[in-house]
Scaffold this motif. Structure first.
Motif, PDB file in Angstrom:
ATOM      1  N   HIS A   3       0.841  -1.202   0.000  1.00 17.69           N
ATOM      2  CA  HIS A   3       0.000   0.000   0.000  1.00 17.69           C
ATOM      3  C   HIS A   3       0.876   1.252   0.000  1.00 17.69           C
ATOM      4  O   HIS A   3       0.684   2.155  -0.807  1.00 17.69           O
ATOM      5  N   ALA A   4       1.862   1.293   0.905  1.00 20.27           N
ATOM      6  CA  ALA A   4       2.756   2.451   1.010  1.00 20.27           C
ATOM      7  C   ALA A   4       3.581   2.624  -0.263  1.00 20.27           C
ATOM      8  O   ALA A   4       3.750   3.743  -0.765  1.00 20.27           O
ATOM      9  N   MET A   9       4.636   5.597  -5.321  1.00 20.13           N
ATOM     10  CA  MET A   9       4.848   5.585  -6.767  1.00 20.13           C
ATOM     11  C   MET A   9       3.716   6.277  -7.523  1.00 20.13           C
ATOM     12  O   MET A   9       3.712   6.306  -8.749  1.00 20.13           O
ATOM     13  N   GLY A  10       2.733   6.800  -6.778  1.00 23.42           N
ATOM     14  CA  GLY A  10       1.660   7.541  -7.423  1.00 23.42           C
ATOM     15  C   GLY A  10       0.476   6.695  -7.855  1.00 23.42           C
ATOM     16  O   GLY A  10      -0.383   7.166  -8.598  1.00 23.42           O
ATOM     17  N   PHE A  11       0.403   5.441  -7.428  1.00 18.79           N
ATOM     18  CA  PHE A  11      -0.734   4.583  -7.761  1.00 18.79           C
ATOM     19  C   PHE A  11      -1.792   4.715  -6.678  1.00 18.79           C
ATOM     20  O   PHE A  11      -1.483   4.847  -5.500  1.00 18.79           O
ATOM     21  N   ASN A  12      -3.013   4.627  -7.069  1.00 17.31           N
ATOM     22  CA  ASN A  12      -4.112   4.609  -6.125  1.00 17.31           C
ATOM     23  C   ASN A  12      -4.212   3.194  -5.564  1.00 17.31           C
ATOM     24  O   ASN A  12      -4.289   2.240  -6.349  1.00 17.31           O
ATOM     25  N   PRO A  13      -4.219   3.040  -4.229  1.00 17.06           N
ATOM     26  CA  PRO A  13      -4.303   1.697  -3.651  1.00 17.06           C
ATOM     27  C   PRO A  13      -5.521   0.911  -4.132  1.00 17.06           C
ATOM     28  O   PRO A  13      -5.504  -0.316  -4.123  1.00 17.06           O
ATOM     29  N   VAL A  19      -2.806  -3.286 -10.903  1.00 16.39           N
ATOM     30  CA  VAL A  19      -1.334  -3.249 -10.834  1.00 16.39           C
ATOM     31  C   VAL A  19      -0.800  -4.674 -10.721  1.00 16.39           C
ATOM     32  O   VAL A  19       0.177  -5.047 -11.390  1.00 16.39           O
ATOM     33  N   ARG A  20      -1.451  -5.486  -9.930  1.00 12.56           N
ATOM     34  CA  ARG A  20      -1.057  -6.891  -9.771  1.00 12.56           C
ATOM     35  C   ARG A  20      -1.117  -7.606 -11.122  1.00 12.56           C
ATOM     36  O   ARG A  20      -0.184  -8.335 -11.497  1.00 12.56           O
TER      37      ARG A  20
END
Length: 160
Positions: A3-4, A9-13, A19-20
């Motif tokens: 999450h952190a 890196m600017g991705f929304n959790p 992303v996965r």
């Protein structure tokens, strides 16, 4: 941690599943040997595990054509599940085999004892009588015949 890192890196959790999927697709296309590919896959799966509530959304994501190969990947969880299933199956099979072996050994012992009792009391049993005894696989029936030998006056009294 994931999450952190994604926030940094600017991705929304909330995009974790996408992303996965992107990472797993990248791993499939990377020019690394199969062992390293497996390590990378296990890293992604371990650092971005799927929660039960995320499974439906994950299935929707990997149904897209761009993730066709990701859909085919056997996950680390599936491998663990298969290994556990195989282990359980082997244990059950072993237990069943041991039980069956004990039962067969018990019946065989009773058959041999019965033949010995008949031989001692009435003389050598005929081959056909021995065959009928060895074809009897019920321990209860063999016990009943063995008890009948005690009271029988002649071999015909056994009803074999």
């Amino acid at each position: 941690m994931t999450h952190a890192l994604m926030c940094r890196m600017g991705f929304n959790p909330r995009d974790k599943l996408r992303v996965r999927a992107v990472l797993l697709r990248w791993i499939l296309g990377a020019s690394v040997n199969p062992a390293r590919r497996t390590i990378l896959q296990e890293f992604v799966e371990g650092s971005m595990p799927l929660k039960p509530l995320e499974l439906k959304e994950w299935d929707k994501i990997v149904q897209a054509d761009e993730y066709r190969e990701v859909r085919k990947m056997v996950t680390v969880y599936e491998r663990r599940g298969m290994a556990k299933g195989m282990q359980k199956g082997l244990q059950k099979g072993l237990q069943k085999g041991l039980l069956r072996g004990r039962q067969e050994g018990l019946v065989e012992g009773k058959q041999k004892t019965l033949i010995a009792q008949i031989e001692r009391k009435f003389g050598s049993p005929t081959a056909s009588l021995q065959k009928r005894i060895t074809e009897t696989t019920s321990a209860t029936k063999l016990d009943a015949i063995a008890l009948a030998v005690i009271d029988a006056q002649k071999i015909e009294d056994l009803g074999l």
